[in-house]
Design a protein around this motif. Sequence first.
Motif, PDB file in Angstrom:
ATOM      1  N   MET A 171       0.839  -1.199   0.000  1.00 46.84           N
ATOM      2  CA  MET A 171       0.000   0.000   0.000  1.00 46.84           C
ATOM      3  C   MET A 171       0.877   1.253   0.000  1.00 46.84           C
ATOM      4  SD  MET A 171      -3.168   1.299   0.184  1.00 46.84           S
ATOM      5  CE  MET A 171      -2.470   1.095  -1.400  1.00 46.84           C
ATOM      6  N   ALA A 172       0.470   2.205  -0.794  1.00 46.65           N
ATOM      7  CA  ALA A 172       1.238   3.441  -0.897  1.00 46.65           C
ATOM      8  C   ALA A 172       1.149   4.213   0.411  1.00 46.65           C
ATOM      9  CB  ALA A 172       0.713   4.302  -2.031  1.00 46.65           C
ATOM     10  N   VAL A 173       2.302   4.636   0.907  1.00 47.47           N
ATOM     11  CA  VAL A 173       2.340   5.378   2.152  1.00 47.47           C
ATOM     12  C   VAL A 173       2.982   6.737   1.873  1.00 47.47           C
ATOM     13  CG1 VAL A 173       3.443   5.484   4.414  1.00 47.47           C
ATOM     14  CG2 VAL A 173       2.411   3.362   3.636  1.00 47.47           C
ATOM     15  N   LYS A 174       2.379   7.783   2.412  1.00 44.19           N
ATOM     16  CA  LYS A 174       2.928   9.112   2.201  1.00 44.19           C
ATOM     17  C   LYS A 174       4.337   9.183   2.795  1.00 44.19           C
ATOM     18  CE  LYS A 174      -0.999  10.868   0.651  1.00 44.19           C
ATOM     19  NZ  LYS A 174      -1.202  11.478  -0.655  1.00 44.19           N
ATOM     20  N   GLY A 175       5.105  10.129   2.309  1.00 44.67           N
ATOM     21  CA  GLY A 175       6.476  10.276   2.796  1.00 44.67           C
ATOM     22  C   GLY A 175       7.405  10.339   1.609  1.00 44.67           C
ATOM     23  N   GLY A 176       7.721  11.528   1.182  1.00 41.41           N
ATOM     24  CA  GLY A 176       8.390  11.779  -0.096  1.00 41.41           C
ATOM     25  C   GLY A 176       9.773  11.192  -0.207  1.00 41.41           C
ATOM     26  N   MET A 177      10.557  11.786  -1.066  1.00 42.29           N
ATOM     27  CA  MET A 177      11.904  11.274  -1.328  1.00 42.29           C
ATOM     28  C   MET A 177      12.898  12.122  -0.542  1.00 42.29           C
ATOM     29  SD  MET A 177      10.623  11.335  -5.017  1.00 42.29           S
ATOM     30  CE  MET A 177       9.166  12.301  -5.379  1.00 42.29           C
ATOM     31  N   GLN A 178      13.917  11.465  -0.044  1.00 43.72           N
ATOM     32  CA  GLN A 178      14.912  12.179   0.743  1.00 43.72           C
ATOM     33  C   GLN A 178      16.016  12.733  -0.137  1.00 43.72           C
ATOM     34  OE1 GLN A 178      13.374   9.552   1.983  1.00 43.72           O
ATOM     35  NE2 GLN A 178      12.624  10.355   3.905  1.00 43.72           N
ATOM     36  N   TYR A 179      16.568  11.869  -0.952  1.00 39.61           N
ATOM     37  CA  TYR A 179      17.734  12.265  -1.733  1.00 39.61           C
ATOM     38  C   TYR A 179      17.345  12.597  -3.158  1.00 39.61           C
ATOM     39  CZ  TYR A 179      20.424  10.181   2.050  1.00 39.61           C
ATOM     40  OH  TYR A 179      20.964   9.862   3.271  1.00 39.61           O
ATOM     41  N   LYS A 180      18.165  13.396  -3.753  1.00 37.62           N
ATOM     42  CA  LYS A 180      18.016  13.751  -5.168  1.00 37.62           C
ATOM     43  C   LYS A 180      18.994  12.862  -5.929  1.00 37.62           C
ATOM     44  CE  LYS A 180      18.700  18.035  -7.756  1.00 37.62           C
ATOM     45  NZ  LYS A 180      17.808  17.797  -8.905  1.00 37.62           N
ATOM     46  N   THR A 181      18.500  12.113  -6.886  1.00 35.49           N
ATOM     47  CA  THR A 181      19.386  11.186  -7.580  1.00 35.49           C
ATOM     48  C   THR A 181      19.281  11.363  -9.086  1.00 35.49           C
ATOM     49  OG1 THR A 181      17.743   9.437  -7.808  1.00 35.49           O
ATOM     50  CG2 THR A 181      19.002   9.474  -5.761  1.00 35.49           C
ATOM     51  N   ASN A 200      10.255   4.784  -7.629  1.00 39.84           N
ATOM     52  CA  ASN A 200      10.205   6.233  -7.817  1.00 39.84           C
ATOM     53  C   ASN A 200       8.810   6.714  -8.179  1.00 39.84           C
ATOM     54  OD1 ASN A 200      12.808   7.808  -7.562  1.00 39.84           O
ATOM     55  ND2 ASN A 200      13.510   5.987  -8.628  1.00 39.84           N
ATOM     56  N   LEU A 201       8.137   5.986  -9.042  1.00 35.98           N
ATOM     57  CA  LEU A 201       6.791   6.413  -9.420  1.00 35.98           C
ATOM     58  C   LEU A 201       5.874   6.409  -8.210  1.00 35.98           C
ATOM     59  CD1 LEU A 201       6.235   4.616 -12.856  1.00 35.98           C
ATOM     60  CD2 LEU A 201       6.776   7.006 -12.440  1.00 35.98           C
ATOM     61  N   GLU A 202       6.004   5.388  -7.379  1.00 31.80           N
ATOM     62  CA  GLU A 202       5.144   5.322  -6.202  1.00 31.80           C
ATOM     63  C   GLU A 202       5.371   6.529  -5.295  1.00 31.80           C
ATOM     64  OE1 GLU A 202       4.006   2.311  -2.523  1.00 31.80           O
ATOM     65  OE2 GLU A 202       5.657   1.817  -3.872  1.00 31.80           O
ATOM     66  N   LYS A 203       6.629   6.901  -5.146  1.00 29.13           N
ATOM     67  CA  LYS A 203       6.923   8.077  -4.322  1.00 29.13           C
ATOM     68  C   LYS A 203       6.327   9.330  -4.942  1.00 29.13           C
ATOM     69  CE  LYS A 203      11.160   6.271  -2.332  1.00 29.13           C
ATOM     70  NZ  LYS A 203      12.592   6.146  -2.601  1.00 29.13           N
ATOM     71  N   MET A 204       6.450   9.450  -6.248  1.00 29.15           N
ATOM     72  CA  MET A 204       5.911  10.637  -6.906  1.00 29.15           C
ATOM     73  C   MET A 204       4.397  10.671  -6.795  1.00 29.15           C
ATOM     74  SD  MET A 204       8.229  11.039 -10.337  1.00 29.15           S
ATOM     75  CE  MET A 204       9.820  10.230 -10.456  1.00 29.15           C
ATOM     76  N   VAL A 205       3.760   9.524  -6.867  1.00 32.51           N
ATOM     77  CA  VAL A 205       2.313   9.480  -6.681  1.00 32.51           C
ATOM     78  C   VAL A 205       1.967   9.966  -5.274  1.00 32.51           C
ATOM     79  CG1 VAL A 205       0.313   7.955  -6.453  1.00 32.51           C
ATOM     80  CG2 VAL A 205       1.872   7.678  -8.386  1.00 32.51           C
ATOM     81  N   ALA A 206       2.729   9.484  -4.290  1.00 34.94           N
ATOM     82  CA  ALA A 206       2.482   9.888  -2.907  1.00 34.94           C
ATOM     83  C   ALA A 206       2.704  11.381  -2.737  1.00 34.94           C
ATOM     84  CB  ALA A 206       3.399   9.103  -1.961  1.00 34.94           C
ATOM     85  N   ASP A 207       3.642  11.929  -3.498  1.00 40.03           N
ATOM     86  CA  ASP A 207       3.933  13.362  -3.420  1.00 40.03           C
ATOM     87  C   ASP A 207       2.983  14.204  -4.247  1.00 40.03           C
ATOM     88  OD1 ASP A 207       5.992  12.931  -1.733  1.00 40.03           O
ATOM     89  OD2 ASP A 207       7.469  14.041  -2.924  1.00 40.03           O
ATOM     90  N   GLY A 208       2.178  13.558  -5.066  1.00 43.06           N
ATOM     91  CA  GLY A 208       1.201  14.301  -5.844  1.00 43.06           C
ATOM     92  C   GLY A 208       1.717  14.844  -7.166  1.00 43.06           C
TER      93      GLY A 208
END
Lengths: 140, 140
Positions: A1-11, A53-61
């Motif tokens: 399940m997708a959980v909020k909480g964006g990305m920490q590092y820039k890669t 990465n896509l999942e994180k971006m979805v969580a970030d909107g």
Amino acid sequence: MAVKGGMQYKTKNRDALIAYLQTREGEHVTVNEIHDHFRAVGSSMGVATIYRNLEKMVADGQMRKYVVDSGSAACFEYIGAQHGHARFIHCKCEKCGRILHIDRGEIEEMARLLEERSGFRIDNVQTVLYGICGECREQK
Amino acid sequence: MAVKGGMQYKTKNRDALIAYLQTREGEHVTVNEIHDHFRAVGSSMGVATIYRNLEKMVADGQMRKYVVDSGSAACFEYIGAQHGHARFIHCKCEKCGRILHIDRGEIEEMARLLEERSGFRIDNVQTVLYGICGECREQK
DNA sequence: TTGCGTGCAAAGGTTTTGCATGGCA
DNA sequence: TGCCATGCAAAACCTTTGCACGCAA
């Protein structure tokens, strides 16, 4: 399940992903297409990285995920910083499986006007609302 | 891809399937749940048979199929002879994944009233229209 | 240095398909 | 008899997970 909480590092991968997705803004892209693209340009980015990465971006909107059929791949659309509660309408042909991506707009009007505009005759309307349920909101 | 063209023969499996599904009318049932049920009552009906029959019933309009997430199982709902272009609204919590099945009704009203009634706060609305596209209709 | 990000491969789950057998008309 | 339906198993697909390594801060 997708959980909020964006990305920490820039890669590099994430930058490359966003750069590619921006070239396809307004389109529906699958993980497989993304993977093929990066293989074609000599990158070794794996599917797991793309999914993560896509999942994180979805969580970030910044990204939206569409699921039109079980067993077939999800579609992703890059929406950048343009947040908001937009509506997205997809028309799936039950015969050929093609997906028509029509303009956003009021669902009611579109349903009425769709057939005369595009020839698509609606048999069934399925709506899924994504959000946070009452119980989860109470949990903090 | 699902192709129209109903069932030719009447079989015990199909009768048993419909009988079971009628006991769960108005609910969302997965193939796995159906399979478990028939194993529990000593039937050897395989998943392939279940999938094939459900697909035919969907094509015939006695059954509706819902897909809320890729990778997870589709849900089916028996609707019998009550055809028509009903709307179905599912609310998926992005945190716990639970799916709230709310009453059918006008999407616009429901979206407005949903939060005060159920506490569910909508972040995104996804609508999929199922039907036959213009090209397929021209093909006869 | 610390912990997140990545690549690869394996695993997990859902759905479809091939094929021989059995059943309906 | 001639199709269609079924069961079983394998295959096909999409997605997630485990783990060791690499990289950002």
